[in-house]
Enzyme design. Structure first.
Site, PDB file in Angstrom:
ATOM      1  N   SER A 171      -3.238   0.829  -6.475  1.00 58.27           N
ATOM      2  CA  SER A 171      -3.282   1.098  -5.040  1.00 58.27           C
ATOM      3  C   SER A 171      -1.887   1.529  -4.592  1.00 58.27           C
ATOM      4  CB  SER A 171      -3.690  -0.151  -4.258  1.00 58.27           C
ATOM      5  OG  SER A 171      -3.405   0.058  -2.889  1.00 58.27           O
ATOM      6  N   ASN A 173      -0.829   1.325  -1.589  1.00 61.13           N
ATOM      7  CA  ASN A 173      -0.534   0.706  -0.292  1.00 61.13           C
ATOM      8  C   ASN A 173       0.050  -0.694  -0.359  1.00 61.13           C
ATOM      9  OD1 ASN A 173      -1.474   3.011   1.126  1.00 61.13           O
ATOM     10  ND2 ASN A 173      -3.565   2.374   0.623  1.00 61.13           N
ATOM     11  N   THR A 174       0.294  -1.185  -1.567  1.00 59.19           N
ATOM     12  CA  THR A 174       1.030  -2.440  -1.734  1.00 59.19           C
ATOM     13  C   THR A 174       2.319  -2.040  -2.441  1.00 59.19           C
ATOM     14  OG1 THR A 174      -0.960  -3.800  -1.830  1.00 59.19           O
ATOM     15  CG2 THR A 174       1.012  -4.715  -2.859  1.00 59.19           C
TER      16      THR A 174
END
Ligand SMILES: Cc1cc2nc3c(=O)[nH]c(=O)nc-3n(C[C@H](O)[C@H](O)[C@H](O)COP(=O)(O)O)c2cc1C
Length: 357
Positions: A171, A173-174
């Site tokens: 991901s 987004n982390t």
């Protein structure tokens, strides 16, 4: 009835994307969704990792993050559902707005950041489940000081209810999560995760989900580490940080992971490369930009044994599920094939060098 769902679809598109998503999940929970009419063509069935898939099309991770809607999703016609990403503890994710849609590009950018209710809640929703194939996608908490430890505890707690587990290290987004894809770090992570799985009462197959932004030169080492550590399959791919092929300037300007049509070529090329690197020995789940029958057939020919989608469903609605299965059946008929097996990876050698469109 179909007109009614068409109207529902139009209303959903008039809403803020995250509200629309929450409403879609709620409608599924309430039973307000179209059910698959008849059984799947038996040629669509496959057995992988000892699991019986009645068709190869799955709901990708991120739609049913908290395992609320897996049963209705199966009833709409999906062959399997991947719930999550689930982190050990509940977390809110990034501040809204954090999902952006462009109908012109048939694409979404999201920067949700693993908003989820945590593994314990999902565990209780999944326990006692009997039929259908449900995979559980696990991740690390944003503020965790021991990210590898989060995967270890995720495997320990979710193995009991998962038909398969997906380690999500891709991901965007982390912050820093994708660093876990570096071969030395990945080797350490997988060794610890395998140790945890070895201790679990039930040992579901273990998959790794990769980012489509891995440099060509880095991919062979990553695949080698995955193979050396007894991983059972690879999910190719997560969303991309690239904005290639995005025409809508307002969409392109948002930060986050891009999915949908502009991701198709990139994710499919990587799928073909992974198929070539693994010599077709490891089942692959092809995901990224599937928006119709032709794209689904291309993914299978690039090397996917199973397929997943998310963004296509947002723009096309549930009729896409039946349409894709129909196209797969036609492709088998045209190839005089009794199953998908002869089609899987058929174009991978071409696809790894060129862009499949
Ligand atoms: C709104 C949204 C949320 C997502 N959340 C997750 C997630 O929590 N975990 C994950 O592994 N992938 C997540 N994804 C990525 C999808 O599972 C999939 O890999 C990607 O969207 C490409 O497929 P598509 O083009 O069919 O959407 C998310 C995608 C979208 C659009």
């Amino acid at each position: 009835m179909n007109a009614l769902y068409g109207l529902g679809q139009a209303l959903l598109h008039a809403l803020d994307p995250e509200r629309a998503h929450d409403l879609a999940v709620k409608s599924l929970e309430l039973g307000l969704y179209p059910r698959q009419a008849g059984p799947d063509d038996p040629r669509l069935a496959q057995e992988l990792w000892g699991l019986k898939f009645r068709n190869p099309l799955g709901m990708a991770a991120g739609f049913d993050k908290d395992a609320r809607a897996w049963a209705p999703l199966l009833a709409t016609g999906f062959g399997f559902v991947e719930v999550g990403t689930l982190t050990p503890k509940a977390q809110d994710g990034n501040s809204p707005p954090r999902i952006f849609r462009s109908a012109r590009d048939a694409a979404i950018i999201n920067r949700l950041g693993f908003n989820n209710e945590g593994q314990a809640v999902a565990l209780s929703r999944l326990s006692g489940r009997r039929n259908g194939v449900v995979g559980v996608n696990i991740g690390a908490g944003r503020d965790s000081e021991d990210r590898i430890g989060d995967y270890v505890s995720g495997v320990a707690s979710m193995s009991a209810v998962a038909d398969y587990l997906t380690i999500n290290i891709s991901s965007p987004n982390t912050p820093g999560l994708r660093d876990l894809q570096a071969p030395e770090v990945l080797a350490a992570l997988l060794a610890r995760v395998q140790e945890a799985r070895g201790k679990a009462e039930k040992r579901p197959p273990l998959l790794v989900k990769l980012a489509p932004d891995i440099a060509d030169a880095d991919l062979p080492d990553i695949v080698r580490v995955i193979e050396a550590n007894g991983v059972d399959g690879i999910v190719v791919s997560n969303t991309t940080l690239s904005r290639e092929g995005v025409k809508d300037a307002a969409l392109a300007a948002e930060s986050g992971g891009l999915s949908g049509r502009p991701l198709f070529a990139r994710a499919t090329r990587m799928l073909a490369r992974v198929y070539m690197l693994t010599e077709g020995k490891l089942p692959l789940i092809g995901v990224g930009g599937i928006d119709g029958g032709a794209a689904a057939v291309a993914k299978i020919k690039a090397g996917a044994s199973l397929l997943q989608l998310y963004t296509g469903l947002v723009f096309e609605g549930p009729k896409l599920i039946g349409g894709i299965k129909q196209a797969l059946v036609e492709a088998m008929t045209n190839a005089k094939a009794g199953s998908l097996a002869p089609l899987i990876g058929r174009d991978a050698d071409r696809g790894a060098d060129a862009t499949i469109t």
